[in-house]
Write an enzyme that holds these catalytic residues in place. Structure first.
Site, PDB file in Angstrom:
ATOM      1  N   CYS A 177       1.327 -22.001 -35.186  1.00 16.66           N
ATOM      2  CA  CYS A 177       0.309 -20.881 -35.432  1.00 16.66           C
ATOM      3  C   CYS A 177      -0.160 -20.991 -36.892  1.00 16.66           C
ATOM      4  CB  CYS A 177       1.094 -19.492 -34.857  1.00 16.66           C
ATOM      5  SG  CYS A 177       2.517 -18.930 -36.003  1.00 16.66           S
ATOM      6  N   ARG A 200       4.581 -16.625 -34.815  1.00 16.72           N
ATOM      7  CA  ARG A 200       4.017 -16.510 -33.549  1.00 16.72           C
ATOM      8  C   ARG A 200       4.632 -17.864 -32.869  1.00 16.72           C
ATOM      9  NH1 ARG A 200      -2.241 -15.359 -34.137  1.00 16.72           N
ATOM     10  NH2 ARG A 200      -1.714 -16.896 -35.942  1.00 16.72           N
TER      11      ARG A 200
END
Length: 280
Positions: free
Chosen positions: A238, A243
């Site tokens: 990410c 994430r």
């Protein structure tokens, strides 16, 4: 939750309530908004502050094995303690902590499915009392390189036929429309786009509206529709790996993929490397 590959890694409200006084369980709150813990937290939970507790700012890396041992010892965690992680934003940072704790080999890790939102929706109480635990002598394992990828490895493996890259950022970041999320200007890069060949599967598509994980069938379809199969070598990324760790959790813990690494250098590193290949 029995449909998942490892259903034991998820706990619900009833499980949490039943174990609030269990001395063999340690609840750890890891939030994107680090001030939420002071507003109120689950009774007995300790606070993991990503800006303070697990970062080495000089090396742009995590704390080392000794630092991890000191942290868990300070929280009164033993090697046989059941650690339950939870937080805000669909357990975004709690899943990041799960990955980091897995990196150093903690045996019994759980995630409170839905995190703070689930606890609040059930009408359960928070406390502002900060717990104190007797210090332990925690012993971590050497970092597990099988679940972490570095830039040189990604570069070397770009043409590998079995490699699948999963970009879990927003579609706008993936396409190159955004070079960084507006609320995180410190996590930008010199260029926008994505790593060549990466498939766009935004991390948040793995969650229901209430913040809990989608069913195993729904999750499996998300990845299989993009050609990500269980036999592939998968690398998630990410901006800084947080994430991507959420998607790593889905793939490894809920779907049972056996070869998944989180490239936590992610786009802040790749997008600023001289001559690193990108696509838009």
């Amino acid at each position: 939750m029995s449909e998942y590959a490892r259903p034991e890694v998820l706990v619900d409200v009833n499980w949490v309530e039943d174990h609030l006084q269990d001395p063999h369980v340690r609840f750890i709150e890891a939030d994107e908004d680090v001030q939420l813990y002071e507003v109120g937290h689950i009774s007995g939970a300790v606070k993991l502050d990503w800006n303070v507790d697990v970062q080495n700012p000089l090396t742009r890396d995590f704390i080392d094995k000794e630092g991890f041992e000191n942290l868990l010892s300070r929280w009164g965690v033993s090697n046989d303690t059941t650690i339950v992680l939870y937080g805000d934003r669909n357990n975004w940072y709690a899943a990041y902590a799960f990955w980091l704790f897995s990196l150093y080999g903690h045996a019994d890790l759980r995630l409170f499915n839905g995190g703070r939102a689930t606890w609040e929706r059930a009408g359960k109480a928070y406390t502002q009392e900060v717990p104190s635990y007797e210090r332990t002598h925690y012993q971590a394992k050497e970092a597990n390189g099988n679940i972490r990828a570095f830039r040189d490895e990604v570069l070397a493996e770009l043409q590998a036929p079995n490699l699948r890259l999963v970009d879990v950022r927003s579609p706008q970041e993936y396409s190159g429309e955004l070079i960084a999320m507006p609320s995180y200007p410190q996590e930008g890069a010199q260029r926008a786009g994505h790593i060549p060949g990466a498939k766009s599967i935004p991390w948040a598509t793995g969650a229901r509206e209430d913040g809990t994980f989608k069913s195993a069938d729904e999750l499996r379809k998300l990845y299989e529709d993009k050609g990500i199969a269980t036999e592939n070598d998968v690398i998630t990324y990410c901006r800084i790996g947080e994430r991507a760790a959420y998607s790593w959790f889905i793939l490894t813990q809920l779907l049972g993929y056996s070869s998944v690494r989180n490239y936590d250098g992610s786009w802040t590193e790749w997008g600023s490397l001289v001559r690193s290949p990108i696509e838009r």
